[in-house]
Design a protein around this motif. Structure first.
Motif, PDB file in Angstrom:
ATOM      1  N   TRP A   1      -3.758   0.140  -0.856  1.00 26.18           N
ATOM      2  CA  TRP A   1      -4.194  -1.211  -0.484  1.00 26.18           C
ATOM      3  C   TRP A   1      -3.422  -1.698   0.743  1.00 26.18           C
ATOM      4  O   TRP A   1      -2.708  -2.689   0.695  1.00 26.18           O
ATOM      5  N   THR A   2      -3.558  -1.045   1.863  1.00 24.53           N
ATOM      6  CA  THR A   2      -2.811  -1.412   3.065  1.00 24.53           C
ATOM      7  C   THR A   2      -3.367  -2.644   3.758  1.00 24.53           C
ATOM      8  O   THR A   2      -2.699  -3.233   4.594  1.00 24.53           O
TER       9      THR A   2
ATOM     10  N   ARG B   1      -9.286   3.298  -4.545  1.00 24.82           N
ATOM     11  CA  ARG B   1      -9.033   1.891  -4.868  1.00 24.82           C
ATOM     12  C   ARG B   1     -10.220   1.279  -5.611  1.00 24.82           C
ATOM     13  O   ARG B   1     -11.370   1.642  -5.366  1.00 24.82           O
TER      14      ARG B   1
ATOM     15  N   GLY C   1       0.787  -1.222   0.000  1.00 17.23           N
ATOM     16  CA  GLY C   1       0.000   0.000   0.000  1.00 17.23           C
ATOM     17  C   GLY C   1       0.821   1.275   0.000  1.00 17.23           C
ATOM     18  O   GLY C   1       0.265   2.363  -0.077  1.00 17.23           O
TER      19      GLY C   1
END
Length: 124
Positions: A12-13, A90, A5
């Protein structure tokens, strides 16, 4: 490999548990200098996929395996302070091939974007 991320798949952690031995990572970036050599405005589009084995990357990769993000933000272009401050939106594709937009932490009811602090190690 994993999607962190910050360097891969900005925003996109929550995908630290998606691990594999093969990664496909593409990005498109447009940088506009605001103060040449010091500060720039970046626009980006990221696409990342992780597969369990390198063979699976060539035989089992589907559009639904890809994680996408797009956005923009400020980039400090001084090599000693290589930070980017971005907002990322996202999305991924569902089984029908339709875009599935993801909710983010900033403005969750309207834009649903994520704040991303990343390191701009390269200067290209």
């Amino acid at each position: 490999f994993y999607i962190d991320g910050m360097f891969y798949g900005r925003g996109w952690t929550r995908l630290y548990n998606v691990l594999g031995l093969a990664m496909w990572e593409n990005w498109l970036e447009l940088r506009t200098p605001l103060v040449p050599g010091i500060l720039a405005w970046d626009f980006f589009l990221d696409a990342v996929a992780i597969k369990e084995t390198p063979e699976a990357m060539f035989t089992e990769l589907r559009l639904q395996d890809m994680y996408f993000s797009m956005g923009g933000g400020l980039r400090i272009t001084i090599p000693q302070f290589p930070f980017r401050f971005s907002l990322a939106k996202r999305f991924e594709f569902d089984e029908a091939g339709q875009i599935s937009w993801k909710k983010g932490g900033i403005f969750p009811d309207s834009l649903g974007m994520d704040f991303v602090l990343s390191f701009a190690i390269s200067t290209y």
